[in-house]
Motif scaffolding. Structure first.
Motif, PDB file in Angstrom:
ATOM      1  N   LEU A   4       0.815  -1.208   0.000  1.00 21.92           N
ATOM      2  CA  LEU A   4       0.000   0.000   0.000  1.00 21.92           C
ATOM      3  C   LEU A   4       0.854   1.266   0.000  1.00 21.92           C
ATOM      4  N   ALA A   5       1.938   1.288   0.781  1.00 26.83           N
ATOM      5  CA  ALA A   5       2.778   2.488   0.856  1.00 26.83           C
ATOM      6  C   ALA A   5       3.376   2.848  -0.506  1.00 26.83           C
ATOM      7  N   PRO A   6       4.035   1.915  -1.205  1.00 21.77           N
ATOM      8  CA  PRO A   6       4.555   2.283  -2.531  1.00 21.77           C
ATOM      9  C   PRO A   6       3.452   2.547  -3.553  1.00 21.77           C
ATOM     10  N   LEU A   7       2.311   1.881  -3.422  1.00 21.96           N
ATOM     11  CA  LEU A   7       1.214   2.094  -4.362  1.00 21.96           C
ATOM     12  C   LEU A   7       0.689   3.528  -4.267  1.00 21.96           C
ATOM     13  N   LEU A   8       0.480   4.017  -3.050  1.00 19.27           N
ATOM     14  CA  LEU A   8       0.027   5.392  -2.872  1.00 19.27           C
ATOM     15  C   LEU A   8       1.101   6.390  -3.293  1.00 19.27           C
ATOM     16  N   LEU A   9       2.364   6.034  -3.117  1.00 21.41           N
ATOM     17  CA  LEU A   9       3.446   6.910  -3.568  1.00 21.41           C
ATOM     18  C   LEU A   9       3.436   7.024  -5.093  1.00 21.41           C
ATOM     19  N   VAL A  10       3.224   5.916  -5.783  1.00 22.72           N
ATOM     20  CA  VAL A  10       3.111   5.940  -7.243  1.00 22.72           C
ATOM     21  C   VAL A  10       1.977   6.876  -7.667  1.00 22.72           C
ATOM     22  N   ARG A  23      -9.950   5.721   5.488  1.00 23.92           N
ATOM     23  CA  ARG A  23      -8.755   6.538   5.669  1.00 23.92           C
ATOM     24  C   ARG A  23      -7.794   6.390   4.498  1.00 23.92           C
ATOM     25  N   VAL A  24      -7.641   5.178   3.993  1.00 22.99           N
ATOM     26  CA  VAL A  24      -6.751   4.978   2.845  1.00 22.99           C
ATOM     27  C   VAL A  24      -7.309   5.691   1.617  1.00 22.99           C
ATOM     28  N   THR A  25      -8.611   5.584   1.392  1.00 21.78           N
ATOM     29  CA  THR A  25      -9.223   6.267   0.255  1.00 21.78           C
ATOM     30  C   THR A  25      -9.085   7.777   0.384  1.00 21.78           C
ATOM     31  N   SER A  26      -9.194   8.289   1.588  1.00 20.72           N
ATOM     32  CA  SER A  26      -9.076   9.733   1.778  1.00 20.72           C
ATOM     33  C   SER A  26      -7.666  10.217   1.450  1.00 20.72           C
ATOM     34  N   VAL A  27      -6.640   9.427   1.782  1.00 21.57           N
ATOM     35  CA  VAL A  27      -5.268   9.810   1.447  1.00 21.57           C
ATOM     36  C   VAL A  27      -5.087   9.830  -0.068  1.00 21.57           C
ATOM     37  N   ALA A  28      -5.595   8.787  -0.756  1.00 22.38           N
ATOM     38  CA  ALA A  28      -5.478   8.746  -2.214  1.00 22.38           C
ATOM     39  C   ALA A  28      -6.230   9.908  -2.858  1.00 22.38           C
TER      40      ALA A  28
END
Length: 415
Positions: free
Chosen positions: A232-238, A355-360
């Protein structure tokens, strides 16, 4: 076990495109997206007619402030109270506010202050609605269908984008801003009715995350969860780096390109249309196939290839070449974006999805649009070609970062 001692085969899962529950969610999402676009057309027209150009620009920009500032809090609320409850409540508020504005515009001609207030309220409610509606798919379908759902969602986005502009323009032309706001309100009401009919899987108590904690602790817990996740961390960074490089050229950059090359509005429409067709085709591919092998590597390579095509738009010698490059951008980044969304929802524990969707969403709809004025100023100072090339290099860096992550390269969508 049966009476003969043989284990019965599990019932095959229902494909998402035949699942009435998924189709109700998708229809609600599409109606909401069309309503969003019509609202923006009506707001733009009302602001232009009711104030100076500077005031109109303020009205159009002010809604992004609460959306960006409150987005992470919206993800916490979605996880704390459940995405279905939050999405229904926020959609009801949007519907009531927009219909009330339509009535006010029929009765009187309020000043620019009302439009500013509406934009602020709408942006704040969006900060609740967007994380919640994005967190619903894993609760309404099986993991193996999430790729297909993301493809269907991406295709619906393209259809809504194509349909919304003429519908909004027609409504405003026939009845002014009041008719535009009224049409948007009706679509929000339709979305609300459909969402209320969507059935969701509630989380068992042992899957809930921090519901007894304070909202701040929940937010910190969610960010810590993202940081410690191998995929998840590298995916959101991409996704974040890609959007930072892509958003400016794909929006304000294309407008300035068409103007400087003498292609006019028609040329801009061809380029944007090429992108839309490509993105729609890639989304439809994922919707039909349901799954693409080596999804982690494919999405990263899609970002890299789409970035190369983005740079080519800035150097295109003709409208046709720019439109063809736009088609390639849409095909590659559309597939990459759809796979990012599907993987995000399959690797995230359901209790953290809001929370993950909100960051994306914060990066795609909050921070990335802030690059518009930066790219516009840079093009004015250094020209089209170097800015498109630099922005494309930034976007491609996102895909390269994804390829550098062994866990992300090997990530797969569920079968």
């Amino acid at each position: 076990m049966t009476s003969t001692g043989l284990r019965t085969a599990p019932a095959p899962e229902e494909p998402a495109h035949r699942d009435g529950n998924v189709l109700r969610w998708l229809s609600a999402y599409t109606a909401s997206m069309v309503g969003d676009s019509i609202y923006f057309v009506a707001l733009s027209w009302a602001a232009t007619r009711g104030g100076s150009p500077a005031q109109a620009g303020l009205v159009l920009a002010v809604g992004s402030v609460p959306r960006a500032a409150l987005m992470l809090g919206g993800g916490v609320i979605a996880d704390r109270f459940g995405p279905r409850r939050v999405v229904i409540g926020s959609d009801a508020v949007r519907c009531a506010v927009i219909l009330a504005v339509a009535v006010l515009l029929l009765m009187t001609a309020p000043g620019i202050w009302l439009l500013v207030l509406v934009a602020l309220v709408f942006g704040a409610v969006d900060a609740l609605f967007l994380p919640s509606v994005g967190a619903l798919p894993p609760r309404i379908t099986t993991p193996g269908q999430l790729g297909r759902v993301q493809g269907m969602r991406g295709f619906a986005q393209r259809v809504a984008t194509v349909a919304a502009a003429p519908l909004g323009g027609l409504a405003v032309a026939l009845g002014g801003p009041a008719a535009g706001f009224g049409a948007a309100g009706v679509l929000f009401a339709l979305s609300l009715v459909l969402l209320m009919a969507v059935r969701v899987r509630e989380l068992p108590p042992d899957e809930e995350s921090g519901t007894g904690e304070s909202p701040w602790r929940q937010l910190v817990d969610g960010l810590r969860y993202i940081r410690g996740h191998r995929v998840l961390a590298p995916l959101l960074l991409v996704a974040a780096v890609m959007e930072l490089g892509f958003a400016g050229p794909a929006n304000i950059g294309v407008v300035l390109l068409a103007d400087q090359r003498g292609w006019g509005a028609a040329g801009m429409a061809w380029i944007v249309g090429g992108f839309g067709v490509g993105a729609g085709a890639s989304a439809l591919l994922l919707a039909v196939r349901g799954r693409i092998g080596r999804a982690g590597a494919v999405q990263s390579w899609g970002v890299v290839a789409g970035s190369v095509a983005l740079a080519a738009i800035g150097f295109a010698p003709s409208v046709g070449a720019a439109a063809a490059a736009g088609l390639c951008v849409g095909l590659c980044t559309g597939l990459g974006g759809a796979l990012i969304g599907a993987m995000l929802q399959t690797v995230t524990e359901p209790a953290y999805l809001g929370r993950v969707t909100s960051v994306a969403t914060l990066f795609t709809m909050g921070i990335a649009p802030m690059m518009f004025p930066v790219v516009g100023a840079a093009i004015g100072a250094w020209g089209i070609e170097p800015v498109f090339a630099t922005s494309a290099a930034v976007s491609a860096a996102g895909g390269v970062l994804g390829l550098c992550s062994r866990a992300l390269r090997r990530a797969e969508l569920p079968r």
